[in-house]
Design a protein around this motif. Sequence first.
Motif, PDB file in Angstrom:
ATOM      1  N   ALA A 175     -11.655   0.928  -4.378  1.00  0.00           N
ATOM      2  CA  ALA A 175     -10.850  -0.009  -3.594  1.00  0.00           C
ATOM      3  C   ALA A 175     -11.684  -0.662  -2.504  1.00  0.00           C
ATOM      4  N   ASP A 220      -6.255   0.011   4.638  1.00  0.00           N
ATOM      5  CA  ASP A 220      -5.416   1.016   3.988  1.00  0.00           C
ATOM      6  C   ASP A 220      -6.255   2.014   3.197  1.00  0.00           C
ATOM      7  N   ALA A 221      -7.281   1.510   2.519  1.00  0.00           N
ATOM      8  CA  ALA A 221      -8.144   2.408   1.746  1.00  0.00           C
ATOM      9  C   ALA A 221      -8.980   3.281   2.674  1.00  0.00           C
ATOM     10  N   GLU A 230      -4.953  -2.711  -4.809  1.00  0.00           N
ATOM     11  CA  GLU A 230      -3.813  -1.960  -4.290  1.00  0.00           C
ATOM     12  C   GLU A 230      -3.501  -0.759  -5.179  1.00  0.00           C
ATOM     13  N   CYS A 243     -10.613   5.547  -4.000  1.00  0.00           N
ATOM     14  CA  CYS A 243     -10.756   4.906  -2.695  1.00  0.00           C
ATOM     15  C   CYS A 243     -12.088   4.153  -2.595  1.00  0.00           C
ATOM     16  N   CYS A 300      -5.383   6.586  -5.228  1.00  0.00           N
ATOM     17  CA  CYS A 300      -6.160   7.465  -4.347  1.00  0.00           C
ATOM     18  C   CYS A 300      -5.232   8.270  -3.450  1.00  0.00           C
ATOM     19  N   TRP A 301      -4.270   7.596  -2.847  1.00  0.00           N
ATOM     20  CA  TRP A 301      -3.375   8.267  -1.908  1.00  0.00           C
ATOM     21  C   TRP A 301      -2.514   9.315  -2.607  1.00  0.00           C
ATOM     22  N   ASN A 333      -5.986   1.947  -4.442  1.00  0.00           N
ATOM     23  CA  ASN A 333      -5.692   2.591  -3.167  1.00  0.00           C
ATOM     24  C   ASN A 333      -4.492   3.525  -3.293  1.00  0.00           C
ATOM     25  N   ALA A 349       0.842  -1.183   0.000  1.00  0.00           N
ATOM     26  CA  ALA A 349       0.000   0.000   0.000  1.00  0.00           C
ATOM     27  C   ALA A 349       0.877   1.233   0.000  1.00  0.00           C
ATOM     28  N   SER A 402      -6.638   5.955   3.692  1.00  0.00           N
ATOM     29  CA  SER A 402      -6.407   6.900   2.597  1.00  0.00           C
ATOM     30  C   SER A 402      -7.608   7.825   2.406  1.00  0.00           C
ATOM     31  N   ARG A 403      -8.809   7.240   2.439  1.00  0.00           N
ATOM     32  CA  ARG A 403      -9.995   8.062   2.230  1.00  0.00           C
ATOM     33  C   ARG A 403     -10.207   9.020   3.402  1.00  0.00           C
TER      34      ARG A 403
END
Length: 472
Positions: A387, A396-397, A362, A384, A368-369, A365, A284, A400-401
């Motif tokens: 994901a 992890d998502a 992945e 996100c 998104c990040w 995600n 991630a 990130s979100r």
Amino acid sequence: MKIRLGLVVLMVAAVVAVPRCFAADSSAPRVALVIGNGKYPDADKPLSQAVSDAREFADELKRAGFDAELGEDLSGDAMRRAFDRLYQRTKPGAAALVFFSGFGIQSGRQSYLIPVDAQIWTEPDVRRDGIALESVLNELNSRGASVKIALVDASRRNPFERRFRSFSAGLAPVIAPSGSLVMYAAALSAVVTDNDSAHSPFVSALREEIRTPGLSAEEAFNRTRTAVTRASRGEQVPWISSSLAEDFVFAPGVATADKPTAEKPAAATAPVEAAKPAPAPPEAKPPQAAEAKPASGGDDDKLVLALASDPTVKSLTAQIADKPSDGNAYYRRGQVYASKGAYRTAIKDFDEAIRLNGKDVEAYNNRCWVRTVIGELEPAVADCDQALLLRPNFVDALDSRGLLHLKSGRDKAAIADFDAALKVNPRLTSSLYGRGLARKRIGLTSEGEIDLTTAKKLDPNIGKEFAGYGVK
């Protein structure tokens, strides 16, 4: 973010890149640090080969003219002091070599050497207690070592992995300074089982090859790779990455050709595909990128140009050229770009990974990040969301979100995502810190301070990391 565990790290750092004749006659200063860590309290039993390998390799290096310091079962403080002594002994033009055998952990695309007294339960613990391979090579480079060589035998399954929500076996591809030679005892994602012999097959083969008069270090390591691959019938395939400009020779003399040699790698040599190839699992979001500022298009181009000669990037680019449908290679190259701040180029690679595999959770995600870091917030939401659609409750998502909601000013939505992530992993530092910021914004000052204080205790650098995201 995911963690690669299960490694024993043997590092050989730095040998002089002076003219061939100077290196070959061994007149350049040579210093070494050799560490064997076998007695980890968290392990079921001591590592039987770590200390014996270190002792034998230290003796071999002394025969090759190195001023070698040997350390056994070192604590974190002892390891740091030993590295400090090595740095002090490394003069401009010197050959500096580090050998480490023990456990290691990959976190955020960096491999960390683990001392015997490490207390590792969460990812921040890795960065707190471990010693990063890239940092060692960079420090040796700053001290003037013309050639940095890292040998890594780090493919044992370690006892820490079960404590994390996710992990990846094997070592991370190192992004080392120019004039470096890195060798791993196994492929990046491979895990091998110790045999009952006194020494590992990797060290046994390496000791034999570096004794060959006049044989360059690169050729010795290539021969080692061939020997280990054949001896294991393809179960263990060492990996090599090199950016050496000059040959370094362990044993002076005239090179012999009585053994078949492996093909000399280009700047980076990917693992030979053997009977059981093990592609590197995706990770991630890479935390190194967190500390970098969002790059402009021009900055991104400069970074990509600078990374063009990076061994890992060259290796992955060659894989993509050979097989354009290799989505994992695009994903991994995107990780390297993101970890160094080339965000927009990283997005392009994640785009391609997703085009080739629409269910690559992945890649969604990570895209998104990265989009969140550079301020492309609405497209980041879609990534996100996708994901989490593919993998509900993907921690992890959620994390990130939560970050992108925080950057967007949607503080209650950020708290909801961070809450969900913390239900899965109550010690997830980034979610604790993010929730603390969001709580303070909506007036929950005392609750927010508790979160922030807890996060800082787990990772003292978490505030700097969030500042790198553009969030304070």
